[in-house]
Design an enzyme around this catalytic site. Sequence first.
Site, PDB file in Angstrom:
ATOM      1  N   HIS A  91       0.843  -1.207   0.000  1.00 20.34           N
ATOM      2  CA  HIS A  91       0.000   0.000   0.000  1.00 20.34           C
ATOM      3  C   HIS A  91       0.879   1.259   0.000  1.00 20.34           C
ATOM      4  CE1 HIS A  91      -3.503  -2.473   0.934  1.00 20.34           C
ATOM      5  NE2 HIS A  91      -2.749  -3.086   1.823  1.00 20.34           N
ATOM      6  N   LYS A  92       1.924   1.241   0.821  1.00 18.81           N
ATOM      7  CA  LYS A  92       2.847   2.386   0.840  1.00 18.81           C
ATOM      8  C   LYS A  92       3.517   2.551  -0.523  1.00 18.81           C
ATOM      9  CE  LYS A  92       4.329   2.427   5.687  1.00 18.81           C
ATOM     10  NZ  LYS A  92       5.508   2.366   6.568  1.00 18.81           N
ATOM     11  N   ASP A 137       8.552   5.893   8.178  1.00 20.41           N
ATOM     12  CA  ASP A 137       7.955   5.281   9.358  1.00 20.41           C
ATOM     13  C   ASP A 137       6.819   6.185   9.807  1.00 20.41           C
ATOM     14  OD1 ASP A 137       8.179   2.923  11.088  1.00 20.41           O
ATOM     15  OD2 ASP A 137       8.346   4.393  12.679  1.00 20.41           O
ATOM     16  N   GLY A 147      -4.335  -0.209   6.995  1.00 19.79           N
ATOM     17  CA  GLY A 147      -4.023   0.130   8.385  1.00 19.79           C
ATOM     18  C   GLY A 147      -5.199   0.788   9.101  1.00 19.79           C
ATOM     19  N   ASP A 183      -6.716   3.500   8.311  1.00 26.15           N
ATOM     20  CA  ASP A 183      -7.482   4.405   7.432  1.00 26.15           C
ATOM     21  C   ASP A 183      -8.998   4.393   7.673  1.00 26.15           C
ATOM     22  OD1 ASP A 183      -5.333   5.552   6.186  1.00 26.15           O
ATOM     23  OD2 ASP A 183      -5.473   4.357   4.351  1.00 26.15           O
ATOM     24  N   ARG A 230       1.873  10.997   4.789  1.00 21.67           N
ATOM     25  CA  ARG A 230       2.880  10.479   3.860  1.00 21.67           C
ATOM     26  C   ARG A 230       3.001  11.379   2.633  1.00 21.67           C
ATOM     27  NH1 ARG A 230       1.088   6.019   3.874  1.00 21.67           N
ATOM     28  NH2 ARG A 230       2.393   5.306   5.591  1.00 21.67           N
TER      29      ARG A 230
HETATM   30  P1  IMP Z   1       4.896   1.630   9.721  1.00 25.68           P
HETATM   31  O1  IMP Z   1       5.330   2.951   9.204  1.00 25.68           O
HETATM   32  O2  IMP Z   1       4.856   0.620   8.607  1.00 25.68           O
HETATM   33  O3  IMP Z   1       5.680   1.182  10.913  1.00 25.68           O
HETATM   34  O4  IMP Z   1       3.379   1.820  10.116  1.00 25.68           O
HETATM   35  C1  IMP Z   1       2.917   1.837  11.444  1.00 25.68           C
HETATM   36  C2  IMP Z   1       1.491   1.401  11.507  1.00 25.68           C
HETATM   37  O5  IMP Z   1       0.662   2.450  11.043  1.00 25.68           O
HETATM   38  C3  IMP Z   1       1.114   0.169  10.703  1.00 25.68           C
HETATM   39  O6  IMP Z   1       0.177  -0.574  11.444  1.00 25.68           O
HETATM   40  C4  IMP Z   1       0.480   0.719   9.477  1.00 25.68           C
HETATM   41  O7  IMP Z   1      -0.500  -0.147   8.996  1.00 25.68           O
HETATM   42  C5  IMP Z   1      -0.130   2.005   9.975  1.00 25.68           C
HETATM   43  N1  IMP Z   1      -0.092   3.004   8.914  1.00 25.68           N
HETATM   44  C6  IMP Z   1       1.008   3.491   8.296  1.00 25.68           C
HETATM   45  N2  IMP Z   1       0.651   4.388   7.376  1.00 25.68           N
HETATM   46  C7  IMP Z   1      -0.702   4.448   7.395  1.00 25.68           C
HETATM   47  C8  IMP Z   1      -1.649   5.175   6.646  1.00 25.68           C
HETATM   48  O8  IMP Z   1      -1.345   5.945   5.733  1.00 25.68           O
HETATM   49  N3  IMP Z   1      -2.943   4.967   6.976  1.00 25.68           N
HETATM   50  C9  IMP Z   1      -3.340   4.125   7.956  1.00 25.68           C
HETATM   51  N4  IMP Z   1      -2.492   3.400   8.673  1.00 25.68           N
HETATM   52  C10 IMP Z   1      -1.170   3.562   8.392  1.00 25.68           C
END
Ligand code: IMP
Length: 191
Positions: A12-13, A69, A150, A152, A178
């Site tokens: 997704h990222k 992150d 996540g 969202d 982001r």
């Molecule tokens: P990380 O940056 O991958 O460590 O993300 C930390 C947590 O936040 C994970 O559970 C991701 O699923 C959630 N997360 C990261 N970016 C988003 C986003 O844009 N929307 C919703 N959840 C996010």
Amino acid sequence: MRELIFATNNKHKLEEVSQLLVGKVNIVSLADAGLEGEIPETADTLQGNALQKAQWVWERTGKDCFADDTGLEVDALGGAPGVYSARYAGEHCTFDDNVNKLLAAMEGKTNRKAAFRTVICLIEGGEARFFEGRVEGCILTGRYGEGGFGYDPIFMPDRYAVSFAEMPLDVKNQISHRGLAVKQLVNYLAN
Ligand code: IMP
């Protein structure tokens, strides 16, 4: 075009950031760079984790790369889950587990203010630089929408009447944590 490896296993990222960088940077995924395995993220700050993830790629390839992150910081929970957002519900938890735990923790809370914060670490020629994006909003009382990933479905940004999961990706990208961090990265790369 400039080439950067994006240190993420999160598809997704990769999709979000690729859309933002189209025509500006050629993003190379970990798979395309021939890298596999879990990237460590054991720091206690977003900046520390972003650096750790980007360094993991740099050490293996010597190529310019970046990582992000992200944390969801909830006022009523003293800023939790924050840097621990990925493993909020435990070591091998799913997105769903995390959302359930957060909804339960927020039950009955009137202050539902929260913010998503992203730190990007770019490693260029071995040197690290950081870019940050933040969006404020609130935690909804249930899930809304099918898009995104996540947290969202339970996050509604200020000045909008829908969750991130109800928005088309290009709209989320314009206003999201982001998206804002990537814009700063793009500005830096353009200058
Ligand atoms: P990380 O940056 O991958 O460590 O993300 C930390 C947590 O936040 C994970 O559970 C991701 O699923 C959630 N997360 C990261 N970016 C988003 C986003 O844009 N929307 C919703 N959840 C996010």
